[in-house]
Design an enzyme around this catalytic site. Structure first.
Site, mmCIF file in Angstrom:
data_model
loop_
_atom_site.group_PDB
_atom_site.id
_atom_site.type_symbol
_atom_site.label_atom_id
_atom_site.label_comp_id
_atom_site.label_asym_id
_atom_site.label_seq_id
_atom_site.Cartn_x
_atom_site.Cartn_y
_atom_site.Cartn_z
ATOM 1 N N HIS A 21 46.798 54.399 31.539
ATOM 2 C CA HIS A 21 45.956 54.959 32.604
ATOM 3 C C HIS A 21 45.970 56.482 32.516
ATOM 4 O O HIS A 21 44.915 57.130 32.516
ATOM 5 C CB HIS A 21 46.505 54.483 33.961
ATOM 6 C CG HIS A 21 45.913 55.163 35.149
ATOM 7 N ND1 HIS A 21 45.180 54.499 36.098
ATOM 8 C CD2 HIS A 21 45.960 56.460 35.572
ATOM 9 C CE1 HIS A 21 44.786 55.343 37.034
ATOM 10 N NE2 HIS A 21 45.271 56.543 36.738
ATOM 11 N N GLU A 22 47.163 57.052 32.433
ATOM 12 C CA GLU A 22 47.280 58.506 32.334
ATOM 13 C C GLU A 22 46.729 59.018 31.012
ATOM 14 O O GLU A 22 46.154 60.114 30.952
ATOM 15 C CB GLU A 22 48.745 58.924 32.495
ATOM 16 C CG GLU A 22 49.345 58.604 33.858
ATOM 17 C CD GLU A 22 48.612 59.282 35.006
ATOM 18 O OE1 GLU A 22 48.049 60.384 34.793
ATOM 19 O OE2 GLU A 22 48.590 58.713 36.111
ATOM 20 N N ASP A 217 38.311 2.435 35.825
ATOM 21 C CA ASP A 217 38.130 2.096 34.402
ATOM 22 C C ASP A 217 36.807 1.392 34.158
ATOM 23 O O ASP A 217 36.717 0.442 33.358
ATOM 24 C CB ASP A 217 39.285 1.218 33.917
ATOM 25 C CG ASP A 217 40.626 1.905 34.012
ATOM 26 O OD1 ASP A 217 40.655 3.140 33.867
ATOM 27 O OD2 ASP A 217 41.635 1.219 34.262
#
Length: 422
Positions: A21-22, A217
């Site tokens: 992010h930085e 079934d």
């Protein structure tokens, strides 16, 4: 051991995410010609650092995030050297500052999308159309789960249902021979298309024996179910706050044919990734709107009340859930928490509040629009916003955010949310 490896692994992925992010801020700032003097991972005492060009890079002792220093983020910054004034961030066009300030959140979004794309064709993404509410379940086909015991009166405390004890009776449908996965097609004379039709039909009948037609079934069968009267909440009451006397058969909805996860190939994973990402974005905004109402539940969880699984969590809580996911061999859960948390962090950082990135973006555009308005009115440009005048609001946001973070972290330590029974 696996649990703690999972906790450490998740905490590490979040640290990497925040560091990237930085890095997003730093890279875009440098590309536009702004001066970046420092980029560090972590806070506190410096473990090591080195310099490349005009930027110092390093690692600090407390691994709780990171930061980069861009010269002159505001006109009030008093540490800008005279020779750096032309490169001060606040002097750049608003669109460039917007890109730089939003680059951190964009990095989180890209990380989330990349992770979601890989998960989509390896493990499978959660089915965003999976029914999560009573109303959603009511629209599905009437495949059922069957209980061998049901409550005539729902107990106030959690306990096992035992026929003949504390209001427990034998499950009518189970006693008649209906089993999990059967598809109910008719109740009495009423054709059944959806699970909602089934519940409505049962509740509209008096207690007693009623013919149930079902398919198992590929074979259609009919049995008599001896309905009983019990207290149940309305179909539209998600919180079950009010009940009434209705007929029941002790049937629930079975998710036959509705997968919880869907696996894609590398190509089809692309639209599925964006669809899943948008699904998280929508739910993030919903969660943000619910946060004030969840604070009391968080507080009560510290005093011994059961932790509401819908309450907010901190990075500590997310790391614990990541540890549980690894411990129980569910890596897709680990990755989905990582994806969700990155999108949440990205959106949260864009909220128009100082000191968040979104606050700086909002002020930059306010200044620009105000300048355009004053020019149109043929008035002198009022100049830049004085950040010092906004400090009380900034401190209030920091105080409230800090208190909420402390509350969630404490709750995640004292009374954490647990997905699995450990």
């Amino acid at each position: 051991m696996l649990y703690w490896l999972g906790v450490a692994g998740f905490a590490l992925t979040i640290l990497i995410s925040v560091s990237l992010h930085e890095a997003g801020h730093m890279i875009t700032a440098k590309r536009f010609g702004m001066k970046v003097t420092r980029y560090f991972v972590g806070f506190g005492p410096t473990i090591f650092s080195f310099r490349r060009g005009e930027t110092e890079y390093g690692l600090k002792a407390i691994p709780l995030g990171g930061f980069c220093k861009i010269v002159g983020m505001t006109p009030q910054d008093d540490d800008v050297e005279p020779e750096d004034q032309p490169r001060a961030m606040w002097r750049f066009p608003v669109w460039k500052r917007t890109i730089v300030m939003s680059a951190g959140s964009i990095t989180h979004f890209l990380l989330a999308l990349a992770a979601a794309w890989v998960v989509a064709f390896t493990l499978g993404l959660p089915n965003t159309h999976y029914p999560t509410t009573n109303a959603d379940e009511a629209k599905q086909k009437a495949y059922v789960t069957v209980s061998d015991c049901t409550w005539v009166t729902i107990p106030t405390t959690q306990q096992d249902c035992v026929p003949g004890q504390n209001g427990g009776v034998a499950g009518p449908a189970y006693a008649a021979g209906i089993r999990d996965g059967d598809l109910i097609t008719k109740v009495g004379a009423t054709p059944i298309t959806t699970y909602g039709d089934l519940t409505t039909a049962i509740r509209s009948l008096p207690a007693g024996k009623t013919d149930f037609e079902f398919v198992r079934d590929g074979v259609t069968k009919t049995v008599q179910v001896d309905l009983v009267t019990a207290n149940r909440a309305s179909l539209t009451d998600e919180d079950a706050t009010a009940t009434s006397q209705v007929s029941v058969a002790a049937l629930g909805w079975d998710n036959v044919g509705v997968p919880g996860t869907i696996k894609y190939n590398a190509a089809s994973a692309v639209p599925a990734t964006f669809n899943y990402g948008w699904f998280i974005v929508e739910n993030t905004f919903k969660s943000l709107g619910k946060i004030p109402a969840k604070v009391p539940a968080l507080w009560h969880s510290l005093t011994g009340s059961e932790r509401d699984p819908d309450t907010p969590i901190s990075v500590v809580g997310a790391s614990r859930l990541g540890g549980e996911a690894i411990e129980h061999g569910v890596p897709e859960l680990f990755l989905n928490i990582f994806i969700t948390l990155n999108i949440f962090i990205g959106i949260f950082n864009l909220l128009p509040l100082l000191p968040l990135d979104g606050g700086h973006i909002a002020i930059a555009w306010f200044e620009r629009l105000r300048s355009l308005l004053y020019a149109r009115l043929r008035k002198p440009d009022p100049g830049r916003v004085d950040y010092y005048k906004l400090m009380p609001i900034t401190y209030a946001v920091i105080l409230i955010g800090g208190a909420f973070t402390l509350l969630t972290v404490t709750a995640d330590i004292v009374n954490p949310i647990q997905i699995f029974n450990r």
